[in-house]
Design a protein around this motif. Structure first.
Motif, PDB file in Angstrom:
ATOM      1  N   ARG A   1      -9.540  45.461 -53.593  1.00 22.04           N
ATOM      2  CA  ARG A   1      -8.698  46.696 -53.433  1.00 22.04           C
ATOM      3  C   ARG A   1      -7.258  46.178 -53.696  1.00 22.04           C
ATOM      4  O   ARG A   1      -6.298  46.020 -52.630  1.00 22.04           O
ATOM      5  CB  ARG A   1      -8.797  47.221 -51.824  1.00 22.04           C
ATOM      6  N   THR A   2      -7.158  45.182 -54.662  1.00 20.93           N
ATOM      7  CA  THR A   2      -6.030  44.490 -54.971  1.00 20.93           C
ATOM      8  C   THR A   2      -5.326  45.203 -56.300  1.00 20.93           C
ATOM      9  O   THR A   2      -5.947  45.441 -57.243  1.00 20.93           O
ATOM     10  CB  THR A   2      -6.205  43.013 -55.394  1.00 20.93           C
ATOM     11  N   GLY A   3      -4.084  45.965 -56.256  1.00 22.45           N
ATOM     12  CA  GLY A   3      -3.623  46.687 -57.080  1.00 22.45           C
ATOM     13  C   GLY A   3      -2.988  45.620 -58.128  1.00 22.45           C
ATOM     14  O   GLY A   3      -2.311  44.716 -57.909  1.00 22.45           O
ATOM     15  N   LEU A   4      -2.964  45.821 -59.508  1.00 21.08           N
ATOM     16  CA  LEU A   4      -2.314  45.114 -60.522  1.00 21.08           C
ATOM     17  C   LEU A   4      -1.465  46.247 -61.255  1.00 21.08           C
ATOM     18  O   LEU A   4      -1.749  46.469 -62.443  1.00 21.08           O
ATOM     19  CB  LEU A   4      -3.707  44.658 -61.378  1.00 21.08           C
ATOM     20  N   GLY A   5      -0.581  46.672 -60.603  1.00 23.98           N
ATOM     21  CA  GLY A   5       0.424  47.556 -61.247  1.00 23.98           C
ATOM     22  C   GLY A   5       1.524  47.136 -61.856  1.00 23.98           C
ATOM     23  O   GLY A   5       2.070  46.063 -61.544  1.00 23.98           O
ATOM     24  N   TYR A   6       2.115  47.727 -62.820  1.00 23.82           N
ATOM     25  CA  TYR A   6       3.399  47.391 -63.678  1.00 23.82           C
ATOM     26  C   TYR A   6       4.371  47.727 -63.031  1.00 23.82           C
ATOM     27  O   TYR A   6       4.706  48.936 -62.924  1.00 23.82           O
ATOM     28  CB  TYR A   6       3.137  47.812 -65.231  1.00 23.82           C
ATOM     29  N   VAL A   7       5.222  46.852 -62.814  1.00 28.41           N
ATOM     30  CA  VAL A   7       6.753  47.107 -62.504  1.00 28.41           C
ATOM     31  C   VAL A   7       7.417  46.951 -63.420  1.00 28.41           C
ATOM     32  O   VAL A   7       8.754  47.812 -63.435  1.00 28.41           O
ATOM     33  CB  VAL A   7       7.094  45.997 -61.319  1.00 28.41           C
TER      34      VAL A   7
ATOM     35  N   THR B   1      -0.460  44.296 -55.296  1.00 31.47           N
ATOM     36  CA  THR B   1      -0.318  45.114 -53.982  1.00 31.47           C
ATOM     37  C   THR B   1      -1.772  45.164 -53.444  1.00 31.47           C
ATOM     38  O   THR B   1      -2.898  45.331 -54.037  1.00 31.47           O
ATOM     39  CB  THR B   1       0.064  46.488 -54.345  1.00 31.47           C
ATOM     40  N   GLY B   2      -1.602  45.752 -52.164  1.00 32.19           N
ATOM     41  CA  GLY B   2      -2.794  45.950 -51.347  1.00 32.19           C
ATOM     42  C   GLY B   2      -3.004  47.538 -51.658  1.00 32.19           C
ATOM     43  O   GLY B   2      -1.938  48.209 -51.456  1.00 32.19           O
ATOM     44  N   LEU B   3      -4.041  47.842 -52.176  1.00 29.54           N
ATOM     45  CA  LEU B   3      -4.400  49.366 -52.461  1.00 29.54           C
ATOM     46  C   LEU B   3      -4.464  50.296 -51.317  1.00 29.54           C
ATOM     47  O   LEU B   3      -4.282  51.400 -51.380  1.00 29.54           O
ATOM     48  CB  LEU B   3      -5.375  49.462 -53.147  1.00 29.54           C
ATOM     49  N   ASP B   4      -4.505  49.749 -50.042  1.00 27.55           N
ATOM     50  CA  ASP B   4      -4.545  50.511 -48.888  1.00 27.55           C
ATOM     51  C   ASP B   4      -3.111  50.670 -48.261  1.00 27.55           C
ATOM     52  O   ASP B   4      -2.957  51.985 -47.722  1.00 27.55           O
ATOM     53  CB  ASP B   4      -5.506  49.953 -47.692  1.00 27.55           C
ATOM     54  N   THR B   5      -2.494  49.668 -48.446  1.00 27.45           N
ATOM     55  CA  THR B   5      -0.904  49.892 -47.976  1.00 27.45           C
ATOM     56  C   THR B   5       0.162  50.300 -49.093  1.00 27.45           C
ATOM     57  O   THR B   5       1.171  50.394 -48.625  1.00 27.45           O
ATOM     58  CB  THR B   5      -0.602  48.440 -47.055  1.00 27.45           C
TER      59      THR B   5
END
Length: 159
Positions: free
Chosen positions: A70-76, A129-133
């Motif tokens: 549940r760790t996000g790897l999003g592009y900023v 990111t934390g995908l839950d928060t």
């Protein structure tokens, strides 16, 4: 030469020899009516290559990071510099370079080479990111360590 800041297309010999790469051939469904690869398809391809790189090189299954952990790897930040068009039927070799590893983010550059010369270059800054928060978190230690090892082995700068 700092390959990350280069405004000119690079060749394979301009890049560190140890960079991992994946090769792909452009298909009809990725192109506009003129046979030129449609711009958004490059970002889809870059993301697919990053996922493969995680699995093959970092030894960390991308789907596990996002799913189980549940760790996000999003592009900023995501952008590309285009040097020459890519056409239907052409192959590109995409090389992955780590150019920065921070506390909560890291930067990647993807060099897409056509016949040994850069056709385009993708620039990505990923925030973990934390995908839950949906809040930024520190880059997990195993990912950070793997990124730093890869960067060091390929003589690219990290912080």
């Amino acid at each position: 030469m700092n390959v990350q800041d280069s405004r000119r297309p690079l060749t394979r010999t301009d890049l560190p020899a140890g960079l991992w790469s994946a090769t792909t051939k452009f298909r009809h469904g990725q192109c506009d009516p003129a046979g030129i690869v449609y711009t958004p398809k490059f970002f889809d391809l870059f993301n697919r290559v990053i996922e493969e790189w995680f699995d093959d090189v970092l030894g960390i299954p991308y789907q596990e990071v996002i799913g189980t952990r549940r760790t996000g790897l999003g592009y900023v930040s995501a952008s590309a510099t285009f040097f020459t068009p890519c056409m239907m039927g052409e192959e590109v070799e995409i090389l992955v370079a780590v150019n920065k590893v921070g506390t909560k983010s890291y930067g990647l550059t993807l060099h897409a080479l056509k016949d040994g010369q850069e056709a385009l270059r993708g620039h990505f800054v990923t925030v973990t990111t934390g995908l839950d928060t949906h809040q930024s978190i520190e880059v997990p230690a195993d990912i950070r360590d793997a990124l730093l090892i890869y960067a060091k082995a390929n003589t690219l700068a990290t912080d």
